[in-house]
Motif scaffolding. Structure first.
Motif: not given
Length: 237
Positions: A13-17, A39-42
């Motif tokens: 949940v951080s502000a990383t890209p 879904f969130v891909l980091k």
């Protein structure tokens, strides 16, 4: 692999890209029905939440040692994340359209370390090819080749083709020739200003000033003689 769940949740949940995000339908491990997840891909980590905006993810998929393949389910635009080896789980995901499915499959296939390593190797090979390619040699001027003439400067305000920008010496000579009409000035017929001929003040003085001065001195001498004769006549009486 030992994973710190607290740090992993904070990273989710951080502000990383974010490489890609959106809703997908995920088939459950026990319940084989599809459930909608966000879904969130980091990088090589695929997080999934119950809904968008949740503070903690429901789970995470580490995209290493796997392949992205089409699934056999015809009811969904589905694909699977297949982990190779014994007792490894496969994740089946469904998209809302063919375009969305292709975009997700490409993004997940490029997220793993193996793909990044392959890309770095290919880029290094291209860089080596560029460095090994000889640079084109610019041909230099040979010894016997003609040398171009040096550039000369000119006064842009002294253009003979423009009558408003002629030199002062040309205007002076033309005016003097037009007033006198003397044949001793060889270019008096060029007083219309169409010629490129110019004359200096010294040349103008030699041509006209000295004869005029000589005539003036002769006239002055004659006047003096007349005056002296008159004075002598008065004295003789």
């Amino acid at each position: 692999m030992k994973i710190n769940e607290k740090n992993l949740c904070a990273f989710a949940v951080s502000a990383t890209p974010i490489d890609k995000e959106g809703y997908l339908n995920k088939r459950g491990e026990v319940n084989k029905n599809f459930q909608k997840r966000y879904f969130v891909l980091k990088g090589n980590l695929l997080f999934y939440f119950d809904k968008k905006g949740d503070k903690e993810p429901v789970g995470v998929i580490i995209l290493e040692g796997c392949s992205i393949e089409l699934a056999e389910d015809d009811a969904q635009y589905s694909f699977k994340i297949e982990f190779h080896g014994l007792n490894n789980r496969s994740y089946i995901l469904g998209a809302e359209s063919q375009e969305s499915m292709e975009q997700w499959m490409k993004a997940l296939a490029c997220a793993g370390y193996d793909y990044m390593k392959l890309m770095v190797t290919e880029l290094q090979r291209q860089l080596d090819d560029v460095e090994e390619t000889p640079m084109p040699i610019t041909p230099t001027q040979s010894t016997g080749s003609p040398v171009p003439p040096p550039r000369t400067r000119h006064n842009p305000f002294n253009r003979p083709d423009n009558p408003h920008q002629r030199s002062h010496s040309l205007r002076s000579s033309n005016s003097a020739a037009s007033r006198m009409g003397d044949s001793r000035y060889p270019d008096a017929s060029l007083a219309n200003g169409t010629s490129k001929f110019t004359i200096t003040f010294r040349e103008l003085h030699n041509s006209h000033g000295r004869p005029i001065l000589k005539d003036y001195n002769y006239w002055k001498y004659q006047q003096k003689e007349k005056h002296d004769n008159c004075v002598d006549n008065l004295i003789s009486f």
